[in-house]
Design an enzyme around this catalytic site. Structure first.
Site, mmCIF file in Angstrom:
data_model
loop_
_atom_site.group_PDB
_atom_site.id
_atom_site.type_symbol
_atom_site.label_atom_id
_atom_site.label_comp_id
_atom_site.label_asym_id
_atom_site.label_seq_id
_atom_site.Cartn_x
_atom_site.Cartn_y
_atom_site.Cartn_z
ATOM 1 N N GLY B 325 0.838 -1.199 0.000
ATOM 2 C CA GLY B 325 0.000 0.000 0.000
ATOM 3 C C GLY B 325 0.872 1.249 0.000
ATOM 4 C CB SER B 326 0.174 4.640 1.228
ATOM 5 O OG SER B 326 -1.046 4.686 0.525
ATOM 6 C CB THR B 327 4.198 1.354 3.702
ATOM 7 O OG1 THR B 327 4.058 0.150 2.957
ATOM 8 C CG2 THR B 327 3.173 1.387 4.824
ATOM 9 C CB VAL B 328 5.458 1.142 -1.668
ATOM 10 C CG1 VAL B 328 4.569 1.854 -2.687
ATOM 11 C CG2 VAL B 328 6.665 0.518 -2.354
ATOM 12 C CE LYS B 329 0.503 6.567 -2.025
ATOM 13 N NZ LYS B 329 -0.733 7.078 -1.387
#
Lengths: 376, 619
Positions: B325-329
């Site tokens: 999810g957004s933790t990869v951003k």
């Protein structure tokens, strides 16, 4: 030809005698060997837990070995002498080949795979080394100068070290003793022998002090098997129990408990004497030793009667080698010698040594039956 | 002249030769007599002694199992130990009717059929004269019951043994693992001599990964026994060598805090000390008590564990795979900066959705009305999807894949546990091989926000976070810091020393965004900032389990199992990072509200030493 023909008449008159003479077989030796082989079946039947296929394989080997013996008995010693150098060189080459490309068999490099069968050059060298040394000493009769003596020792040491490197300590000992026996029979002076013995004894402490601790441990274990109860020492402990429990008359045929219950390892091969001693007791052991002595003395008799230097030396050496064989095996099984892998001659299960042994008896028979008649 | 010489020489030679034959004859006779003397000694003098040895027989060599190494946490607290206990063992050779004996024992001690079946299995891997355990760790009552009936059970006896025990039980089962009875398949791969007296081996976790070190070296005794197999005399004894004691990097205080914080959820938390790679907490929730497994868990209890909807035996931290999810951003953002396709200050406009030219499909932003003009810092702080859709598309999948791979996404971390999952970091090549399809632009776009094919484990997330905090020096998580053998000490695994080449300025820009996630008014986890003296850098994530159709809005009352996974990655203090924490909460909803407080508790306790109550719980 003429002489040989006359000697036949001189020595044997009976029909059977004449037949054996034609076959170049020595009757007394043949009888003794036959008896020992018979004993081999008896004890192997028991030691193998009455396994018939084992006996069949052993029978096949003995058959092959006797055939080989008969064949060699027909070869004139003069021919053997001529081929000594060639056969010896071939043996050394094969030993080097084994070290170079040999197949690892049982952790040691002893075999050479020739495709159709596997060949153990160290077995061949057991005979070709005494042949070579006999040839050399027949060419150069005693007394030898230092250079000749060194060459003779080099001829013995080369195969010995090559085999020891495999590593096969048992065979190395046999080859070395066969070679040295030639020197002894050739008349190596007692003085030289005693000096050598004294020198070696004197060098021992020096050698000992130069060794690493772990090497010393190894030597000590060799001479004190009880110190290694999980390894070879275990064999000796069990072997002594088997022999001692046999007593004077033994537990009777098929009565061995040590072997049956798998407490005694290698009971069909190197340690078969322990099974024999357990089942037939001291009485049986004495009988077997007497049979072996008869073989040895018959061989020494043949040696004494041999007519040319080469035959004499070779016959004497082969006789002595056989004795060493017997002594080393029994000595190790009863716990007075370190454990080295030497089978009990003509009795242990296994084919390679059987053929070599019989070959050496073939040579002895050839020496005995190709004698030229010399009037006294 | 010369011919007479020759004849004389021959005569001399003959004389010498006859002499030599005589000498050999004498030697042979003497030596053979020596053999005879020795035989007389053994067979007459020693006969009685050896006959007794042969009859009583025999010398038995039996193995003494080594003591298994103890496992400690970083503060020396015992995580796995050996407790003295009693076992009931049977020597099959000495039992006349084994089935009858088993049946009577079953009645006496009220044994289940499982126990008997296990015994029959174990019997196969032992020799007939070996002692085979029927029951390990008897209760005092069982010991008393058997002691009374013992005369009726020849060949059955009670032995003192050591049994493995895990004092923290449920807290450590997914890290330390547990030992269990050795089965036949495992036995084939074990050195027989070393294990002939051992009943247990490591089955999972540290117990399995460090089996060789924990086991130690077996000793043996050489015992003279009588015909009944009872030892009479110990001839020789070699003591076993205990296995290595392991010191783990784990801190049980943090482990407990982490475990408790996940109460009520299925999820995982992994905390790593950044400079060393030491794993401080490694939690998979829910968990199970490892102790029943040691002596063989009953099939009923085992089935209950297996059938449980929460899958307590599943190691989520190590083997659970989730879309990041957004933790990869932050990582995608850094990829953009490093590849020079964006600058930190340039803004893009976020209308709440993203569209490819000439395609009707809209890639939505989580904020329906959009974030307006957004630069990198804002995009991370507010987790703007549109910014990263656009960035991913500009970067392209290949550059994105190659950059993320350096942080260990879709790769095993190399943690010293067995069974780690690889996960997936998609690339064009990967899709061709795995999905037999070609890569499309839409795949790239959703990869940019950690959706689509990307699958990572919590331990991978923690590692990537630690590596980012470590400014590109790759961190490999390890659990064992020291192995204390009997005679020496070894250090645990060491860091690889690999470094990802990164611009300092780019790192600072990305980390500034992550700090704002917590410490700015618009941050997605701003509640964490309350009452702390240090700064946390983090990133929330919400991974879709259920894909919302076009023109449909997310239903808050959706079935619990279809709710989004909540994720949070973080490290602190932001200016001098010491600890990195990754949390995944299955069906936890939003990362900022569910997952972030869990990480914050662990961080705060590690940095301040205060127990979780001191941390302000948001909302």
């Amino acid at each position: 030809m003429q002489l040989e023909h006359r000697s036949e008449h001189f020595e044997s008159h009976s029909l059977i005698g004449r037949i054996f003479r034609k076959l170049h077989l020595d009757i007394p030796l043949l009888v003794f060997l036959g008896l020992i082989c018979l004993l081999s079946f008896v004890i192997l039947y028991s030691a193998s837990n009455q396994d018939i296929p084992t006996l069949e394989r052993q029978l096949a080997r003995i058959g092959l070995a006797f055939t080989f013996m008969t064949a060699l008995a027909h070869v004139n010693p003069y021919q053997l002498q001529r081929y000594s150098v060639g056969l010896y060189s071939l043996g050394i080459l094969l030993l080097v080949a084994v070290l170079a490309v040999g197949k690892i068999s049982l952790g040691a490099q002893r075999w050479l795979d020739l495709g159709f069968f596997r060949f153990q050059p160290s077995e061949m060298i057991k005979i070709t080394t005494p042949m070579m040394v006999s040839w050399y000493l027949a060419e150069h009769p005693f007394p030898l100068n230092w250079k000749q003596l060194l060459i003779a020792f080099a001829l013995i040491l080369t195969p010995t070290l090559l085999i020891a490197k495999q590593p096969d300590l048992g065979t190395a000992i046999l080859v070395a003793s066969a070679g040295c026996a030639v020197l002894f029979f050739a008349g190596l002076s007692w003085r030289f022998i005693s000096y050598s013995a004294a020198t070696i004894a004197g060098l021992m402490p020096l050698l000992w002090s130069m060794m690493h601790d772990y090497q010393r441990d190894r030597v000590l274990t060799l001479f004190n098997p009880e110190a290694d109860p999980m390894g070879r020492g275990y064999h000796i402990i069990q072997s002594k129990i088997a022999i001692g429990s046999g007593g004077i008359y033994g537990k009777g045929w098929l009565g061995s408990t040590q072997a049956k219950l798998d407490y005694l390892p290698e009971s069909s091969t190197d340690f078969i004497f322990a099974v024999f001693a357990e089942e037939f007791g001291l009485a049986g052991c004495l009988g077997l030793l007497i049979l072996y002595l008869l073989v040895i003395f018959r061989c020494l008799f043949i040696t004494m009667e041999a007519q040319d230097p080469y035959s004499r030396l070779l016959a004497g050496s082969l006789s002595f080698a056989f004795f060493v064989y017997v002594f080393v095996n029994i000595g190790m099984v009863i716990g007075i010698l370190p454990v080295v892998g030497v089978p009990l001659p003509l009795i242990s299960y296994g084919g390679t040594s059987m053929v070599t042994l019989m070959a050496s008896f073939g040579i002895l028979m050839s020496i005995q039956t190709h004698k030229k008649f010399i009037p006294h | 002249m010369s011919s007479t010489h020759k004849i004389r020489d021959r005569l001399t030679e003959s004389r010498i030769f006859i002499g030599r034959i005589m000498a050999v004859s004498i030697l042979v006779t003497v030596l053979i007599s020596g053999l005879v003397a020795r035989l007389v000694y053994l067979q007459i003098v020693g006969h009685e002694h050896y006959a007794v040895l042969a009859k009583n027989n025999r010398i038995k060599v039996s193995s003494i199992p080594p003591t298994r190494g103890i496992i400690y946490d970083r503060k020396g607290r015992v995580l796995a130990q050996n407790l003295p206990s009693y076992s009931l063992e049977i020597i099959p050779e000495q039992v006349k009717d084994l089935e009858d004996t088993l049946h009577r024992l079953q009645l006496l001690l009220d044994l289940t059929d499982d126990v008997l079946d296990e015994f029959r299995k174990q019997k196969k891997r032992h020799k007939r004269f070996d002692s085979v355990p029927l029951l390990l760790s008897l209760t005092e009552e069982e010991v008393a019951k058997f002691a009374v009936a013992r005369p009726f059970f020849p060949g059955v006896d009670i032995h003192a043994i050591l049994v493995r025990y895990y004092p923290y039980g449920i807290l450590t089962s997914h890290v330390v693992g547990y030992v269990g009875r050795i089965n036949e398949k495992e036995l084939k791969d074990l050195p027989e001599a070393e294990y002939s007296g051992t009943f247990y081996m490591g089955k999972v976790g540290i117990e399995l990964a460090y089996e060789a070190q924990l086991h130690g070296k077996a000793g043996y005794t050489e015992v003279e026994t009588n015909a009944q197999g009872r030892p009479i005399n110990v001839l020789n004894k070699v003591e076993p060598e205990a296995g290595a004691n392991l010191s783990l990097t784990l801190d049980m205080d943090l482990q407990k805090t982490a475990y408790d914080s996940l109460e009520g959820y299925d999820g995982a938390l992994v905390a790593i000390e950044i400079k060393t790679g030491n794993v401080l907490a490694f939690v998979s929730h829910p968990s199970f008590d490892p102790n029943p497994f040691v002596n063989g868990i009953s099939s009923k209890d085992y089935k209950a564990l297996q059938d449980s909807e929460d899958q307590p035996m599943f190691n989520r931290a190590l083997r659970g795979l989730y879309p990041p999810g957004s933790t990869v951003k932050p990582f995608v953002g850094l990829a953009g900066l490093e590849n020079k396709v964006i600058t930190a200050n340039r803004s893009i406009y976020c209308p709440g959705y993203f569209q490819l030219p000439n395609v009707r499909h809209r890639f939505r932003d989580w904020a329906k009305w959009g974030h307006g003009a957004t630069n990198l810092n804002d995009a991370i702080t507010q987790s703007c999807d549109v910014y990263f859709y656009s960035l991913a598309l500009t970067l392209g999948i290949d550059k994105m894949h190659d950059f993320l791979q350096q942080f260990g996404f879709g790769e095993k971390t190399g943690i010293d546990l067995v069974g780690e999952k690889t996960g997936t970091l998609p690339s064009q090549q990967w899709k061709k091989a795995a999905k037999k399809g070609s890569w499309v632009a839409g795949d790239t776009i959703i990869t940019g926000i950690g959706q689509g094919f990307t699958q990572v484990s919590p331990v991978q997330l923690a590692r990537a976070t630690a590596t980012l905090a470590n400014r590109g020096k790759v961190v490999t998580p390890y659990l064992v810091s020291r192995l204390d053998y009997v005679n020496h000490t070894e250090a645990g695994p060491v860091q690889s020393g690999k470094v990802i080449p990164l611009q300092e300025k780019n790192l600072d820009d990305v980390i500034a965004g992550m700090v704002n996630v917590i410490h700015s008014a618009r941050g997605t986890a701003k509640e964490l900032a309350k009452g702390i003296q240090y700064k946390i850098a983090g990133k929330t994530g919400t991974a879709q389990v259920y894909s919302v159709k076009q023109n449909e809005s997310y239903n808050k009352n959706i079935d619990l199992k279809l709710r989004d996974h909540a994720l949070f990655i973080s490290f602190a203090p932001a200016d001098d990072p010491k600890i990195a924490v990754a949390v995944v909460v299955e069906n936890g909803g939003h990362g900022g509200t569910t997952a972030a407080p869990m990480a914050a508790k662990v961080i705060n306790q590690f940095l301040t030493g205060e127990k979780p109550d001191a941390v302000g719980t948001p909302q």
